[in-house]
Enzyme design. Structure first.
Site, PDB file in Angstrom:
ATOM      1  N   TYR A 154       0.546  -1.101  11.311  1.00 21.14           N
ATOM      2  CA  TYR A 154       1.244  -1.089  10.014  1.00 21.14           C
ATOM      3  C   TYR A 154       0.241  -1.171   8.858  1.00 21.14           C
ATOM      4  CZ  TYR A 154       4.866  -2.611   6.625  1.00 21.14           C
ATOM      5  OH  TYR A 154       5.715  -2.729   5.555  1.00 21.14           O
ATOM      6  N   LYS A 158      -0.151   1.594   6.026  1.00 28.07           N
ATOM      7  CA  LYS A 158       0.114   1.277   4.620  1.00 28.07           C
ATOM      8  C   LYS A 158      -1.135   1.461   3.745  1.00 28.07           C
ATOM      9  CE  LYS A 158       4.508   0.423   4.603  1.00 28.07           C
ATOM     10  NZ  LYS A 158       5.379   1.536   4.145  1.00 28.07           N
TER      11      LYS A 158
END
Ligand code: NAP
Length: 253
Positions: A154, A158
């Site tokens: 993640y 991101k």
């Protein structure tokens, strides 16, 4: 485009959470909103909230990580609502695990939904924005882009959203298109509720613990993020591009 013509916005992952709040907010700003999510039926509530308030919205089912579905969904939006010139790449998933326990599928799913999904949706929308000589792209990053235990997938996705955003800003600026990124901290949604469950804490206790670490001493709400997105997608934000705005109740180290 005449000044009275409504611009069309696509918000991905808009059945709930930050996406739903953003769809409602952009509709209140006068946009026609394509409420897009994996399951078209799940978008009904957001669409009804918008239409009940006098806005215009329609539901679209689409897996943003699937090339054919992304292209087809954007063309459906163009046919049913008009050319999409505002795009909010918000759809997201978590597959948290420490590196040594993270599976190939955990890695691929997160990359595919966040990064590939934003790429496919933006590529499908860009010709509509170029034709209109106007466009607004907002990509959801996260405070996790700065690194977060249990989130190598993640955090990488991101952080990637930020590089993607800055590159879009450089490539598309000459067509009147801006691209910016909003990076939320802790926001109360199903996503953070699932994290509380994973770490074995009640959601209320999890929020209270998080609030003590945030300078404004509270956790965020989906509307806090929608407010930032509304700024970047506004007509007045045409000279602001390639930026990352942290919406986290304070600065991050
Ligand atoms: P959420 O409540 O889990 O909502 C995410 C939505 O995205 C869901 O409706 C989900 O559909 C949809 N979605 C997932 N995969 C999709 C796909 N392949 N195609 C289309 N839609 C898909 O999440 P949220 O908390 O509102 O987060 C929204 C965005 O903000 C995400 O990008 C997230 O990473 C980012 N963010 C959130 C926080 C936070 O604290 N909540 C912090 C930083 C960044 P299903 O329900 O069918 O899975």
């Amino acid at each position: 485009m005449s000044s009275t013509e409504q611009r069309v916005a696509i918000v991905t992952g808009a059945a709930r959470g930050i996406g739903a709040a953003t769809a409602v907010r952009l509709a209140a700003e006068g946009r026609k909103v394509a409420v897009l999510d994996l399951d078209e039926a799940a978008c009904k509530e957001t669409v009804e909230q918008i239409t009940a308030a006098g806005g215009t919205a329609a539901a679209f089912g689409c897996d943003v990580s699937d090339s054919e579905q992304a292209t087809a969904a954007v063309e459906r939006v163009a046919a049913e609502l008009g050319a999409p010139t505002v795009l909010v790449n918000n759809a997201g998933v978590l597959r948290d695990n420490l590196l040594f326990k993270m599976s190939d599928a955990d890695w691929d799913t997160v990359m595919n939904v966040h990064l590939r999904g934003a790429f496919l949706m933006t590529r499908a929308c860009q010709s509509h924005m170029v034709d209109a000589k106007w466009g607004r792209v907002v990509n959801l990053s996260s405070s996790s882009a700065l690194g977060n235990r249990g989130q190598v997938n993640y955090a990488a996705a991101k952080a990637g959203m930020q590089g993607f955003t800055k590159t879009l800003a450089k490539e598309l600026g000459k067509f009147g298109i801006t691209a910016n990124s909003v990076a939320p901290g802790f926001i109360v949604t199903d996503m953070t509720a699932s994290t509380a469950e994973r770490v074995g804490m009640g959601f209320e206790d999890f929020q209270a613990a998080a609030a003590t670490q945030i300078p404004v001493q509270r956790v965020g709400r989906p509307a806090d993020v929608a407010n930032a997105i509304a700024f970047f997608t506004g007509d007045d934000a045409g000279f602001v591009s390639g930026q990352v705005m942290y919406v986290a109740g304070g600065p991050l180290n």
